[in-house]
Write a protein that holds these residues in place. Sequence first.
Motif, PDB file in Angstrom:
ATOM      1  N   LYS A  82      21.055  15.451  47.514  1.00 50.66           N
ATOM      2  CA  LYS A  82      20.148  16.528  47.196  1.00 50.66           C
ATOM      3  C   LYS A  82      20.202  16.934  45.601  1.00 50.66           C
ATOM      4  CE  LYS A  82      19.428  21.380  48.557  1.00 50.66           C
ATOM      5  NZ  LYS A  82      19.599  22.250  49.649  1.00 50.66           N
ATOM      6  N   ASN A 140      16.332  16.486  43.888  1.00 50.27           N
ATOM      7  CA  ASN A 140      15.999  17.941  43.058  1.00 50.27           C
ATOM      8  C   ASN A 140      16.078  17.706  41.549  1.00 50.27           C
ATOM      9  OD1 ASN A 140      15.325  19.900  45.321  1.00 50.27           O
ATOM     10  ND2 ASN A 140      17.094  19.209  46.070  1.00 50.27           N
ATOM     11  N   ASP A 154      14.790  21.704  50.956  1.00 43.88           N
ATOM     12  CA  ASP A 154      14.809  23.045  51.139  1.00 43.88           C
ATOM     13  C   ASP A 154      13.173  23.715  51.757  1.00 43.88           C
ATOM     14  OD1 ASP A 154      17.538  23.898  50.367  1.00 43.88           O
ATOM     15  OD2 ASP A 154      16.553  23.849  48.223  1.00 43.88           O
TER      16      ASP A 154
END
Length: 312
Positions: free
Chosen positions: A58, A62, A143
């Motif tokens: 993650k 990101n 997300d």
Amino acid sequence: MDSAAIDRFEAGRDRLASLAYRLLGSAADAEDVVQDAFLRWQAADRERIEVPEAWLTKVVTNLSVDRLRSARARHERAAGDWQPEPLLDGDPMLGPAETFEQRESVSLAVLTLMERLSPVERAAYVLREAFAYPHAEIAGILDITESASQQHLHRARRRIAAGRRTGDGADPAAARRIVEEFLAAAVSGRTERLVEMLTADATLVSDGAGLAGRLLRYDTRERVASFARAGFRPTPAKRRLAGGTPALYVELVNGSPAVLAVVGDRVVGAVAFEVCDGRVAALRGIAAAGRLTRLNEAWRRYAPGAPAVGAW
């Protein structure tokens, strides 16, 4: 940070670098992202991280998406002077290559087509196609909702499919033979033979030996053949620019054959080929030193066979 935490990160470094490279198309940027992820891992409360691999995935995803959204990245790509950084086959940054989708997602052609995608579409595509993450996990990484993940992947696949060439690709051995024949025709100045070996919609993109401010683009067989003949034709001026007399090798780069111009132990230029239906469909010339750094590092550890052209 204790040695166990360092070892845990290092065990996944190649996978993280491969993820970042696919997202960014740049080995240098991928290395920076992985280093930033290490710093975050170092500062994190690791006892509260249940699945380190998922947490690091993650973070790297990101950080890469943030880079794609940055003003610098938008400027480079909008200005037309950006192209993917080539990697020599065997480089761990190329990552998994067990399936067709994994191999295709790291090809220079698809890395270029991914420029048509939004950063989130690109991330969804890479996570799904190259790393087989289910949509529930992609949603958690980005997300977003699971439905949004499916929509981003659908749009990404459609946009990439729209830019793909139709026809059958060649296996690596056959593609290499075609490139070797094309190189021989170019070096000897046989322009008519070059035209015959190109597809009707052949294209060529080049950074002009690393000197052009913008990428040079050619999109007819005759113009591509003429540029290839001129580019591969040896001259004293080109030898001076290269810093010596290069040997020309045909090797695999990002899964496809490429001609590498090598002076001593230094790659000074690369021309990657896309072969389709037994003909050359696309050429991509890269000579900017900043785009060849990691390829050069790999080349110094590589044991090539005989060059296709030993004294250019």
